[in-house]
Design an enzyme around this catalytic site. Structure first.
Site, short mmCIF file in Angstrom:
data_model
loop_
_atom_site.label_atom_id
_atom_site.label_comp_id
_atom_site.label_asym_id
_atom_site.label_seq_id
_atom_site.Cartn_x
_atom_site.Cartn_y
_atom_site.Cartn_z
N GLU A 200 0.86 -1.18 0.00
CA GLU A 200 0.00 0.00 0.00
C GLU A 200 0.90 1.24 0.00
O GLU A 200 1.80 1.36 0.83
CB GLU A 200 -0.92 -0.02 1.23
CG GLU A 200 -1.90 1.14 1.22
CD GLU A 200 -3.19 0.85 2.00
OE1 GLU A 200 -3.41 -0.31 2.40
OE2 GLU A 200 -3.97 1.80 2.18
N GLU A 324 -10.77 4.59 9.15
CA GLU A 324 -10.97 4.22 7.74
C GLU A 324 -11.51 2.80 7.60
O GLU A 324 -10.99 2.00 6.83
CB GLU A 324 -9.66 4.38 6.96
CG GLU A 324 -9.18 5.82 6.94
CD GLU A 324 -7.96 6.05 6.04
OE1 GLU A 324 -7.17 5.11 5.88
OE2 GLU A 324 -7.83 7.17 5.53
N ARG A 373 -12.05 17.42 9.93
CA ARG A 373 -11.25 16.19 10.07
C ARG A 373 -9.94 16.46 10.82
O ARG A 373 -9.49 15.62 11.60
CB ARG A 373 -10.95 15.62 8.67
CG ARG A 373 -9.94 14.50 8.69
CD ARG A 373 -9.85 13.82 7.34
NE ARG A 373 -8.62 13.06 7.24
CZ ARG A 373 -8.19 12.48 6.13
NH1 ARG A 373 -8.90 12.57 5.01
NH2 ARG A 373 -7.07 11.80 6.13
N ASP A 402 -3.05 14.30 6.60
CA ASP A 402 -2.55 13.04 6.08
C ASP A 402 -1.31 13.20 5.20
O ASP A 402 -1.42 13.13 3.98
CB ASP A 402 -3.68 12.36 5.26
CG ASP A 402 -3.37 10.90 4.99
OD1 ASP A 402 -2.36 10.41 5.50
OD2 ASP A 402 -4.16 10.27 4.27
N GLU A 430 3.49 9.16 -1.03
CA GLU A 430 2.11 9.01 -1.49
C GLU A 430 1.56 10.31 -2.08
O GLU A 430 0.86 10.30 -3.09
CB GLU A 430 1.24 8.57 -0.31
CG GLU A 430 -0.25 8.54 -0.60
CD GLU A 430 -1.08 8.12 0.62
OE1 GLU A 430 -0.49 7.81 1.67
OE2 GLU A 430 -2.32 8.09 0.49
N TRP A 579 -13.62 13.35 2.17
CA TRP A 579 -12.73 12.74 1.18
C TRP A 579 -12.58 13.64 -0.05
O TRP A 579 -11.75 13.41 -0.91
CB TRP A 579 -13.27 11.36 0.75
CG TRP A 579 -13.02 10.30 1.77
CD1 TRP A 579 -12.12 10.34 2.80
CD2 TRP A 579 -13.67 9.03 1.89
NE1 TRP A 579 -12.17 9.19 3.55
CE2 TRP A 579 -13.11 8.35 3.00
CE3 TRP A 579 -14.66 8.38 1.15
CZ2 TRP A 579 -13.51 7.07 3.40
CZ3 TRP A 579 -15.06 7.10 1.55
CH2 TRP A 579 -14.50 6.45 2.66
O1 GCW Z 1 -2.49 8.17 3.93
C1 GCW Z 1 -3.61 7.36 4.06
C2 GCW Z 1 -3.44 6.39 2.97
C3 GCW Z 1 -3.90 5.00 3.28
C4 GCW Z 1 -3.36 4.61 4.64
C5 GCW Z 1 -3.91 5.58 5.69
C6 GCW Z 1 -3.32 5.30 7.06
C7 GCW Z 1 -2.61 2.46 5.35
O2 GCW Z 1 -4.05 6.87 1.81
O3 GCW Z 1 -3.43 4.16 2.26
O4 GCW Z 1 -3.67 3.28 4.98
O5 GCW Z 1 -3.56 6.88 5.36
O6 GCW Z 1 -2.35 5.95 7.40
O7 GCW Z 1 -3.83 4.47 7.77
#
Ligand code: GCW
Length: 737
Positions: A200, A324, A373, A402, A430, A579
């Site tokens: 992932e 999530e 969030r 994030d 990412e 989202w």
């Molecule tokens: O950054 C987001 C990602 C997910 C990730 C999640 C997390 C592993 O898009 O892919 O899942 O955070 O940190 O739990």
């Protein structure tokens, strides 16, 4: 044929030019026509002749204490390193023998008889703890030696790597004088690797863990992984994705995990596993996963016993719960502390820890609701401060959303004085261009670690909070790994620097990201300043460039749905409001930005009063966080007199121009870098240039559509219509979980 000969001649000429240009450090590059990057920063290429002679005299043999796997690993690394740097490996001097002149003496606690300055060494050792080391020139019975001393075997291994680092960087052996120990006890890589070897958010091939073939077949790469990590002080690894599967705790996977642990152990690296909250329920061994149900607690205690029977130094569990879609204690009306403590009690008898993630956010009650969030982790965790067992660490992402190109530090770092905290950085990019874009993350890490959370009215950086400066609660640092099975480990040469910088900052969060870049570049290419200076310059401007062409001025989360590749600020139709990019930038014809002040979500109040006051007023909010905290009209006047709209467009343009500059700088390095790595980086920069333009054009097209304003004078219009950018799709983009 003729064409071929011309090419060969051109290559030979290039090699000759390289040798002339590089002078002293040329030798080891000229013959390296094509490096594949597998050796990372542990390349140990031959030193220039003058340096080699000095090292020859300072490396006539290696004297080691009693034979343990870690001492053997240190000795093997020294031999490998010296063999490369010198062209021959020194002998081992048997422990009983008296060190000869020029020996490298590894001393654990007991110092060799006849050592000069032994008192000072003893005093220094007393400050070095279990993982520190010292390296210095000394004399034993009058003979010059290099002393590598520590209180433990792992200190000797770290000291050996540190010495080799200095030698690779061209330091004169008799000038090397090192005394160092880590600031934090937990320095951990988190692999988001699935049991089927997909990763992932991985952009460097499949997982290096070949679960299918384990435990019978041990890939030698596991050892090289351990060497690389030990060389920068990483001492833990979570092998599997936080979106975990129950099967990882089956007997078969415990055996596979144990096989990996056996390889990593001599390098001071403990293994951890991510666990799925509902594991006992899913394996049909309990009727519930309620943390307060005694049967559930008993199941976890038995499971811990089972793990420790085959992995006595198992590190513990990492948990993503009620986040999530993952199950968690809240499914049973319990809170995060109830869940974490139940697991912690199963691990405590074995000295294991629970790393409990604070990355939680719930959907807004109805679309459009301002349930910020960014405020939710604090809301859930702040009331639990002081309620966690001693062996629980709460693992907090660097920012409250994030892993964006830029976020202010997470407010939880200043709000949990009674809980040890772990930092979670994302080393894999990412949201920062995958393994394509050259973005050096050192400055991002440093910016967060240096963020002043304030303690009372005193300064208190995030780094000091992790170190327990405020209250003695020592935490750790985790990084989501960017490692995969691609030959160069990270998918691109420059992404190796992000692994390196993560490890170095986890060891010492006070290090300077530019100094780390210099170290990395010196080892990865050559210590020649003609290479290091421009490479470091590219690295140091790269992160700000990405912020500018993606999400300048505090914008965030505008990436494509799911895969997070490329710009998609227009997305407004996903099931959950939070989202959608439109939720984050809130652009309309009145203005742009997320109001997190008292007139909006008031998330700013989660910071210490002094910090909150500064961020509550646009005039005192640094421009880099402006639209993170404020919704402002398009004609808002920036400090430099420009309107917000003009400033936004200028940032996008500047980001693209920076990639132009990086490309030009790299082209000038052609004579100094082996063709294989040079071409790969050049291609990636060209792709980054195209994608930066795409980001800039798509975002300007979209924001112009929202603002209804003309482009500032002199601005190049986007190459395509907004509809064109919206029409792009990317099936099979990598890393999508
Ligand atoms: O950054 C987001 C990602 C997910 C990730 C999640 C997390 C592993 O898009 O892919 O899942 O955070 O940190 O739990």
């Amino acid at each position: 044929m003729q064409h071929y000969l011309r090419r060969v001649r051109a290559r030979l000429m290039a090699a000759l030019a390289l040798a002339i240009l590089l002078g002293p450090f040329g030798a080891h590059l000229a013959h390296a026509a094509g490096e594949d990057g597998y050796d990372l920063w542990l390349r140990y290429r031959p030193l220039p002749a003058a340096r080699r002679a000095a090292l020859q005299a300072a490396a006539t043999g290696i004297a080691t204490p009693d034979d343990t796997p870690t001492v053997r690993a240190a000795e093997a690394e020294l031999k490998r390193g010296l063999a490369g740097l010198l062209g021959r490996a020194p002998d081992t001097i048997p422990a009983a023998g008296e060190p000869r002149a020029g020996a490298v003496v590894l001393a654990r606690a007991t110092l060799p008889a006849g050592l000069s300055g032994a008192e000072a060494v003893r005093r220094d050792l007393a400050t070095l703890g279990a993982e520190g080391y010292l390296v210095r020139s000394a004399r034993v019975n009058g003979k010059p030696v290099t002393l590598i001393a520590a209180n433990t075997d792992i200190g000797l291994l770290y000291g050996s790597f540190a010495w080799l680092r200095q030698l690779q960087l061209g330091a004169a052996p008799d000038r090397i004088d090192l005394l160092d120990k880590p600031a934090l006890p937990l320095r951990v890589l988190d692999h988001w690797d699935n049991l089927d070897r997909t990763v992932e958010r991985g952009y460097a091939g499949e997982s290096i863990w070949n679960w299918w073939e384990l435990p019978g077949i041990i890939d030698p790469r596991y050892t090289d992984y351990a060497r690389a990590n030990a060389s920068i002080g990483i001492n833990g690894t979570v092998l599997n994705n936080v979106n975990a599967k129950a099967e990882v705790l089956s007997a078969a996977f415990i055996a596979k995990t144990a096989a990996i642990a056996n390889v990593l152990r001599p390098y001071g690296i403990r293994v951890y596993l991510s666990v799925r909250w509902s594991t006992p329920l899913e394996l049909k061994e309990t009727k519930t996963a309620d943390p307060l149900d005694p049967q559930v607690a008993a199941w976890w205690a038995r499971k811990a016993d089972e793990i420790y029977r085959s992995i006595p130094d198992f590190g513990g569990f990492l948990v993503k719960a009620n986040s999530e879609g993952q199950p968690g204690p809240q499914d049973y009306g319990r809170n995060h502390a109830d869940g974490a403590n139940m697991l912690a009690r199963a691990l405590a008898p074995h000295h294991g820890v629970v790393m409990w993630r604070a990355f939680v956010y719930a959907p807004p009650a109805h679309p459009g609701q301002v349930s910020d969030r960014a405020a939710q982790a604090y809301d859930q965790f702040k009331p639990l401060d002081g309620k966690f067992d001693k062996n629980v660490l709460v693992q907090v992402k660097n920012g409250a959303i994030d892993f964006q190109p830029r976020e202010p530090a997470h407010p939880l770092f200043g709000a949990m004085p009674d809980t040890p905290l772990m930092m979670e950085f994302q080393v894999t990019k990412e949201y920062l261009g995958f393994a394509t874009h050259l973005v050096y993350l050192g400055p991002l890490f440093q910016e967060t670690l240096g963020f002043d959370t304030r303690a009372g009215n005193k300064p208190m950086t995030v780094a000091r909070v992790l170190e327990g400066a405020q209250d003695g609660k020592v935490g750790g640092i985790a990084g989501v790994a960017n490692i995969g099975s691609s030959r160069n480990w990270t998918g691109s040469t420059f992404d190796q620097a992000n692994w390196y910088a993560f490890g170095r900052l986890a060891w010492n969060p006070a290090l300077d990201s530019r100094a780390i870049a210099r170290e990395w570049a010196g080892q990865t290419f050559t210590p020649d300043a003609r290479v290091v200076d421009p490479v470091v310059d590219m690295m140091m401007r790269s992160r700000e460039a990405a912020v500018d062409y993606m999400t300048p001025l505090g914008l965030h989360h505008m990436m494509g749905t799911g895969h997070h590749y490329g710009p998609a600020p227009w997305v407004d139709s996903l099931a959950r409001a939070d989202w959608n990019p439109v939720y984050y930038h809130r652009a309309d014809n009145g203005g742009i930005g997320f109001d997190r002040t008292a007139s909006g979500s008031n998330a700013v109040a989660q910071y210490a009063p002094e910090v909150a006051r500064r961020f509550a007023d646009p005039a005192t909010t640094p421009p880099r966080f402006l639209l993170w905290f404020h919704h402002l009209p398009w004609d808002y006047r920036m400090a430099d007199g420009r309107t917000l709209w003009a400033s936004l467009v200028a940032h996008y343009d500047h980001g693209v121009a920076e990639v132009d500059a990086m490309q030009a700088e790299w082209q000038r390095l052609r004579p100094y870098v082996d063709a294989r790595r040079f071409d790969d980086v050049a291609q990636r920069l060209a792709q980054q240039r195209r994608e930066a333009q795409w980001w800039r054009d798509a975002c300007i097209a979209y924001f112009q559509h929202r603002s209804g304003l003309p482009l500032p004078a002199g601005t190049r219009p986007p190459a395509h219509s907004l509809d064109y950018y919206k029409s792009l799709t990317f099936p099979f983009a990598p890393g999508h979980g």
